[in-house]
Design a protein around this motif. Structure first.
Motif, PDB file in Angstrom:
ATOM      1  N   PRO A   1       0.715   5.316  -0.149  1.00 19.14           N
ATOM      2  CA  PRO A   1      -0.542   6.251   0.031  1.00 19.14           C
ATOM      3  C   PRO A   1      -0.318   7.202  -1.441  1.00 19.14           C
ATOM      4  CG  PRO A   1       0.475   5.919   1.942  1.00 19.14           C
ATOM      5  CD  PRO A   1       1.386   5.078   0.800  1.00 19.14           C
ATOM      6  N   TYR A   2      -1.500   7.483  -2.031  1.00 17.69           N
ATOM      7  CA  TYR A   2      -1.595   8.285  -3.123  1.00 17.69           C
ATOM      8  C   TYR A   2      -1.022   7.645  -4.328  1.00 17.69           C
ATOM      9  CZ  TYR A   2      -2.654  11.178   0.901  1.00 17.69           C
ATOM     10  OH  TYR A   2      -3.093  11.893   2.179  1.00 17.69           O
ATOM     11  N   ALA A   3      -0.807   6.482  -4.315  1.00 17.53           N
ATOM     12  CA  ALA A   3       0.131   6.016  -5.541  1.00 17.53           C
ATOM     13  C   ALA A   3      -0.461   4.505  -5.961  1.00 17.53           C
ATOM     14  CB  ALA A   3       1.571   5.950  -5.395  1.00 17.53           C
ATOM     15  N   GLN A   4      -1.658   4.199  -5.524  1.00 18.70           N
ATOM     16  CA  GLN A   4      -2.338   2.999  -5.623  1.00 18.70           C
ATOM     17  C   GLN A   4      -2.797   2.654  -7.199  1.00 18.70           C
ATOM     18  OE1 GLN A   4      -0.687   1.159  -3.187  1.00 18.70           O
ATOM     19  NE2 GLN A   4      -2.559  -0.037  -3.606  1.00 18.70           N
ATOM     20  N   ARG A   5      -2.662   3.739  -7.941  1.00 20.79           N
ATOM     21  CA  ARG A   5      -3.062   3.415  -9.359  1.00 20.79           C
ATOM     22  C   ARG A   5      -2.701   2.479 -10.417  1.00 20.79           C
ATOM     23  NH1 ARG A   5      -5.738   9.084 -11.887  1.00 20.79           N
ATOM     24  NH2 ARG A   5      -7.433   7.899 -12.828  1.00 20.79           N
TER      25      ARG A   5
ATOM     26  N   ASP B   1       0.960  -1.160   0.231  1.00 20.39           N
ATOM     27  CA  ASP B   1      -0.033  -0.015   0.083  1.00 20.39           C
ATOM     28  C   ASP B   1       0.779   1.095   0.138  1.00 20.39           C
ATOM     29  OD1 ASP B   1      -2.086   1.530   0.157  1.00 20.39           O
ATOM     30  OD2 ASP B   1      -2.154   1.725   2.281  1.00 20.39           O
TER      31      ASP B   1
END
Length: 97
Positions: free
Chosen positions: A60-64, A58
């Motif tokens: 954060p803010y980069a799970q795309r 995980d």
């Protein structure tokens, strides 16, 4: 972030080589380290993805943009961190050999 921690620790003894190169405008080593982290991480994730007990990451803010279980932006700092940590831990006589 571990990269900033290692750079901070290394700055107590001397300015990190990578930081000096960036100050001089040479970003080649940063890109090579980031790409090596990507290649190495992809190899590790090929083994991780099919194992019965595998890691899930995980960032954060980069799970795309996920490749296997790790987001793409998770691979890039890995190579940079490994090089900075090795540069910090190795004695200076071995660093520049």
């Amino acid at each position: 972030m571990p990269i900033l921690l290692v750079i901070g620790l290394q700055s107590w003894t001397e300015k990190p080589v990578l930081v000096r190169e960036i100050e001089a405008g040479d970003w080649r080593k940063v890109w090579v380290l980031a790409m090596s982290g990507l290649i190495c991480g992809l190899c590790w994730e090929m083994w991780n993805a099919c194992s019965l007990t595998h890691w899930k990451y995980d960032v954060p803010y980069a799970q795309r943009f996920q490749i296997f279980e790790m987001p793409l932006l998770g691979y890039l700092p890995f190579g940079i961190f490994c090089a900075l940590f090795a540069d910090f831990m190795l004695p200076s006589s071995l660093r520049h050999a």
